[in-house]
Design an enzyme around this catalytic site. Structure first.
Site, PDB file in Angstrom:
ATOM      1  N   HIS A   1       0.829  -1.207   0.000  1.00  0.00           N
ATOM      2  CA  HIS A   1       0.000   0.000   0.000  1.00  0.00           C
ATOM      3  C   HIS A   1       0.870   1.266   0.000  1.00  0.00           C
ATOM      4  CE1 HIS A   1      -3.323  -2.687   0.884  1.00  0.00           C
ATOM      5  NE2 HIS A   1      -4.177  -1.673   0.889  1.00  0.00           N
TER       6      HIS A   1
ATOM      7  N   HIS B   1       0.889  -4.005   9.288  1.00  0.00           N
ATOM      8  CA  HIS B   1       2.258  -3.654   8.901  1.00  0.00           C
ATOM      9  C   HIS B   1       2.976  -2.997  10.064  1.00  0.00           C
ATOM     10  CE1 HIS B   1       2.673  -4.656   4.692  1.00  0.00           C
ATOM     11  NE2 HIS B   1       1.516  -4.098   4.410  1.00  0.00           N
TER      12      HIS B   1
END
Length: 283
Positions: free
Chosen positions: A175, A223
């Site tokens: 992302h 993450h």
């Protein structure tokens, strides 16, 4: 004496053939220079790959610190993951907003579709080389992120009370890398057609998108902070290296190298195709 019966030529008439010959040589020179620059564009893209390897050194250093278990970085990763995750977990509206932003608004598919639409617009404008640059850079970003993920094979965060799950490996954040690369591509392409007064807004939107994407991925617990930093660094390095190749092509084509606020091809603002402009030596 016999009179000279040769027709009298005015100075204006004698200049016309000379100007035509000069114009033909000028056009021939420009076309030769353009073709040579086009052939070397591929070589420049290969050179961009090598430049990317150099520009990606900060990301490589970050990866070394991760693998070495550097304590300050481990504390930053663990602390940010826990605190941001707790912040969204206890506020349902904030959690839902974070999910929508991460999974829809700033999702890699959304960002790539924006770049694809921009490439289509460039093709419509006949900006062939800029369209090729944007498409190849976006494709390279996706492939590079996937390759690094598989190579590093870092496990994602495992929180005691997760609010989201994501497949695959963790480093770098796809992302974050896609957001950085896509926003940089869009800025470098579209800045020439953005009114000068509105350009700070465009930069602000890009900054919010890049920062927001990273924060939402950390807050959702999918993450680490270092994953996001790695994605940003790799995305920036990739766009910087391919933009260098594009600017080198412009120089070899006899076109000026624009400043960053002007974008990669400022001629877009005037409907002027760089491929059809007269050759003018640089320097």
């Amino acid at each position: 004496m016999t009179a000279d019966r040769r027709p009298h030529r005015s100075p204006a008439r004698t200049r016309v053939p000379a100007l035509r010959r000069l114009s033909r040589r000028w056009i021939t020179r420009r076309r030769f220079t353009q073709r040579r620059a086009d052939r070397r564009f591929g070589e420049r893209l290969l050179g961009a790959v090598l430049a990317f390897a150099v520009a990606a050194v900060p990301a490589a250093v970050l990866l070394v610190l991760i693998e070495a278990g550097w304590e300050p970085l481990r504390e930053l990763d663990a602390g940010a993951a826990v605190h941001l995750n707790e912040a969204v977990r206890h506020h349902p509206l904030l959690l839902e907003t974070t999910r929508v932003l991460s999974n829809w608004v700033w999702d890699p598919v959304t960002m790539r579709l924006l770049v694809a639409a921009t490439v289509g617009w460039l093709l419509w404008r006949r900006a062939w080389r800029l369209a090729l640059w944007a498409a190849l850079t976006e494709l390279a970003a996706g492939l590079t992120g996937l390759l690094v993920k598989v190579t590093v094979a870092r496990v994602r965060p495992r929180l005691p009370d997760p609010v989201a799950h994501a497949p695959g490996f963790s480093f770098p954040s796809g992302h974050a890398m896609t957001a950085m690369a896509s926003c940089a591509i869009l800025l470098l392409v579209l800045l020439p057609v953005v009114p000068r007064r509105a350009r700070p807004v465009a930069w602000a939107i890009a900054a919010v998108t890049v920062l927001g994407t990273g924060l939402t991925r950390i807050a959702l617990g999918v993450h680490w902070v270092s994953d996001v930093l790695g994605g940003w660094l790799l995305g920036f390095a990739l766009v910087a290296s391919t933009a260098w190749a594009f600017e080198a092509w412009r120089r070899e084509s006899g076109l000026r190298t624009p400043r960053l606020p002007e974008g990669l091809e400022p001629e877009l603002a005037t409907d002027d195709d760089p491929g059809s402009r007269p050759y003018r030596p640089v320097g």
